[in-house]
Design a protein around this motif. Sequence first.
Motif, mmCIF file in Angstrom:
data_model
loop_
_atom_site.group_PDB
_atom_site.id
_atom_site.type_symbol
_atom_site.label_atom_id
_atom_site.label_comp_id
_atom_site.label_asym_id
_atom_site.label_seq_id
_atom_site.Cartn_x
_atom_site.Cartn_y
_atom_site.Cartn_z
ATOM 1 N N LEU A 63 2.362 2.361 -13.541
ATOM 2 C CA LEU A 63 3.470 3.108 -12.676
ATOM 3 C C LEU A 63 2.779 3.961 -11.487
ATOM 4 O O LEU A 63 3.543 4.106 -10.246
ATOM 5 C CB LEU A 63 4.085 3.972 -13.681
ATOM 6 C CG LEU A 63 5.200 3.667 -14.518
ATOM 7 C CD1 LEU A 63 5.587 4.415 -15.487
ATOM 8 C CD2 LEU A 63 6.205 2.898 -13.854
ATOM 9 N N LEU A 64 1.605 4.280 -11.731
ATOM 10 C CA LEU A 64 0.870 5.049 -10.486
ATOM 11 C C LEU A 64 0.850 4.100 -9.318
ATOM 12 O O LEU A 64 1.073 4.600 -8.301
ATOM 13 C CB LEU A 64 -0.075 5.527 -11.007
ATOM 14 C CG LEU A 64 -0.229 6.988 -11.768
ATOM 15 C CD1 LEU A 64 -1.649 7.317 -12.574
ATOM 16 C CD2 LEU A 64 0.447 8.182 -10.874
ATOM 17 N N MET A 65 0.268 2.738 -9.677
ATOM 18 C CA MET A 65 -0.202 1.912 -8.592
ATOM 19 C C MET A 65 1.363 1.392 -7.913
ATOM 20 O O MET A 65 1.432 1.586 -6.645
ATOM 21 C CB MET A 65 -0.703 0.740 -9.120
ATOM 22 C CG MET A 65 -2.079 1.120 -9.475
ATOM 23 S SD MET A 65 -3.323 -0.302 -9.872
ATOM 24 C CE MET A 65 -2.487 -1.106 -11.162
ATOM 25 N N LEU A 66 2.365 1.316 -8.558
ATOM 26 C CA LEU A 66 3.589 1.058 -8.051
ATOM 27 C C LEU A 66 4.151 2.017 -7.204
ATOM 28 O O LEU A 66 4.559 1.911 -6.174
ATOM 29 C CB LEU A 66 4.690 0.684 -9.282
ATOM 30 C CG LEU A 66 5.992 0.474 -8.676
ATOM 31 C CD1 LEU A 66 6.173 -0.953 -7.852
ATOM 32 C CD2 LEU A 66 6.977 0.340 -9.861
ATOM 33 N N GLY A 67 4.014 3.397 -7.547
ATOM 34 C CA GLY A 67 4.403 4.632 -6.804
ATOM 35 C C GLY A 67 3.525 4.627 -5.417
ATOM 36 O O GLY A 67 4.115 4.929 -4.659
ATOM 37 N N ALA A 68 2.279 4.126 -5.497
ATOM 38 C CA ALA A 68 1.193 4.214 -4.364
ATOM 39 C C ALA A 68 1.847 3.229 -3.525
ATOM 40 O O ALA A 68 1.927 3.310 -2.327
ATOM 41 C CB ALA A 68 -0.027 4.293 -4.861
ATOM 42 N N PHE A 69 2.389 2.116 -3.711
ATOM 43 C CA PHE A 69 2.510 0.962 -3.154
ATOM 44 C C PHE A 69 3.983 1.098 -2.338
ATOM 45 O O PHE A 69 4.275 1.158 -1.201
ATOM 46 C CB PHE A 69 2.548 -0.143 -3.958
ATOM 47 C CG PHE A 69 3.393 -1.604 -3.166
ATOM 48 C CD1 PHE A 69 2.482 -2.240 -2.219
ATOM 49 C CD2 PHE A 69 4.661 -1.798 -3.330
ATOM 50 C CE1 PHE A 69 2.880 -3.277 -1.473
ATOM 51 C CE2 PHE A 69 5.083 -3.063 -2.475
ATOM 52 C CZ PHE A 69 4.295 -3.705 -1.619
#
Length: 110
Positions: free
Chosen positions: A56-62
């Motif tokens: 979820l954190l990586m998706l949010g960063a993307f």
Amino acid sequence: ALFALMVYSSTQAIRTLPVPMTSVLRNLAPITITLVEWLLMKGPKPSVGVFFSMGLLMLGAFVAAVNDLTFNPVGYLWMLANVVSNVSHLLVLRKLKLNKDLSNTQILHY
């Protein structure tokens, strides 16, 4: 030296990127630390919940990066330097903590 690089790259990233973007990208440091400890340092495997949270954190960063209207490649390079120096600094401190000959006060000087 790693701490100084971490502080300097942070100030440069904040100078060249919007503050919300630097905040989102800083969240990549704990993900990187978790993966390095698991894969390279043979630490415990993170739980499914931890993997879900990291995803979820990586998706949010993307999503934040794709929607960054003021895209500045120099700012992203400074943020990359910040995350790498942050991760390196924390890993060095963790290695030092494993050394039983050093007190907490001595570790603070690193």
